[in-house]
Design a protein around this motif. Sequence first.
Motif, PDB file in Angstrom:
ATOM      1  N   PRO A  54      46.429  26.704  35.311  1.00 18.15           N
ATOM      2  CA  PRO A  54      46.593  27.942  36.072  1.00 18.15           C
ATOM      3  C   PRO A  54      47.031  27.626  37.504  1.00 18.15           C
TER       4      PRO A  54
ATOM      5  N   ASP B 225      52.781  30.244  32.032  1.00 18.75           N
ATOM      6  CA  ASP B 225      52.184  31.527  31.668  1.00 18.75           C
ATOM      7  C   ASP B 225      50.820  31.785  32.293  1.00 18.75           C
ATOM      8  N   LYS B 226      50.321  30.864  33.094  1.00 19.55           N
ATOM      9  CA  LYS B 226      49.022  31.049  33.765  1.00 19.55           C
ATOM     10  C   LYS B 226      49.270  31.121  35.266  1.00 19.55           C
TER      11      LYS B 226
ATOM     12  N   TYR C 274      49.250  33.262  39.008  1.00 15.17           N
ATOM     13  CA  TYR C 274      48.533  34.260  39.796  1.00 15.17           C
ATOM     14  C   TYR C 274      49.144  34.338  41.190  1.00 15.17           C
TER      15      TYR C 274
END
Length: 113
Positions: free
Chosen positions: A62, A86-87, A89
């Motif tokens: 992430p 895809d992780k 933030y």
Amino acid sequence: MVAFQDLDPMDLQRLLQEGDDNLVLVDVRTPAEVARGAIPGAQSIPLHLLPLNARLLDKGQPVVFYCQSGARSSQACMYLQQQGHDKLYNLRGGIMAWARSGLPIAPMDERAP
């Protein structure tokens, strides 16, 4: 469709306190901006250098991006999303929101890549 998530400063603080060793925190501001202070534990990859350094970020980890206000970090998320990550933030409101929340800002750790 937006595949990355926005975090507010308290969400990010909670993730950092949980001590997830896989979490990567990346400051995409310019070196001059970073010199004024950064979120502890962040590494610096200026947005314009992200295409050259994207390979340094593991697709399985992430990654939280932040900038001054959240706009450039959102661009960083979109770029890495296109590269298969895809992780992802984005710190909503950037380091300004972090500071307004009373959270710590420190000199950038010069050992970080």
